[in-house]
Design an enzyme around this catalytic site. Structure first.
Site, PDB file in Angstrom:
ATOM      1  CG  HIS A 177      35.956  46.381  39.259  1.00 54.73           C
ATOM      2  ND1 HIS A 177      36.382  47.228  38.846  1.00 54.73           N
ATOM      3  CD2 HIS A 177      36.874  45.225  39.141  1.00 54.73           C
ATOM      4  CE1 HIS A 177      37.902  47.204  38.331  1.00 54.73           C
ATOM      5  NE2 HIS A 177      37.835  45.826  38.477  1.00 54.73           N
ATOM      6  CB  ALA A 178      30.863  45.267  43.897  1.00 52.08           C
TER       7      ALA A 178
END
Length: 87
Positions: free
Chosen positions: A48-49
């Site tokens: 998610h980064a």
């Protein structure tokens, strides 16, 4: 010569509480600061980064010599990416 003791793995086997910190900023500077703050582990989030392999390597380098152990969350559970992360 025996292999160096991995205190993180040993603590997990002994079911000792480990305090960690989730790194989602994809920045080696924040990883370096967090690694020296006393956490047992830091999770480098590639799901998610905005992390890719070269950026993860720079974050791992920023942790070198710190007491924190890296944990990488892969972007997907495919064999090819997990193999790249292990390399």
């Amino acid at each position: 010569m025996p292999a160096p003791r991995n205190s993180f793995k040993q603590a997990l086997q002994e079911k000792r509480t480990q305090i960690g910190f989730w790194q989602a900023l994809a920045n080696p500077y924040t990883v370096e600061i967090s690694a020296d703050a006393g956490y047992d582990w830091l999770l480098l989030d590639a799901e998610h980064a905005p992390n890719d392999i070269p950026l993860l390597v720079s974050q791992l380098q920023a942790m070198k010599g710190s007491p924190s152990h890296p944990v990488i969350r892969p972007p997907i559970g495919e064999t090819w990416i997990i193999k790249q992360l292990l390399d």
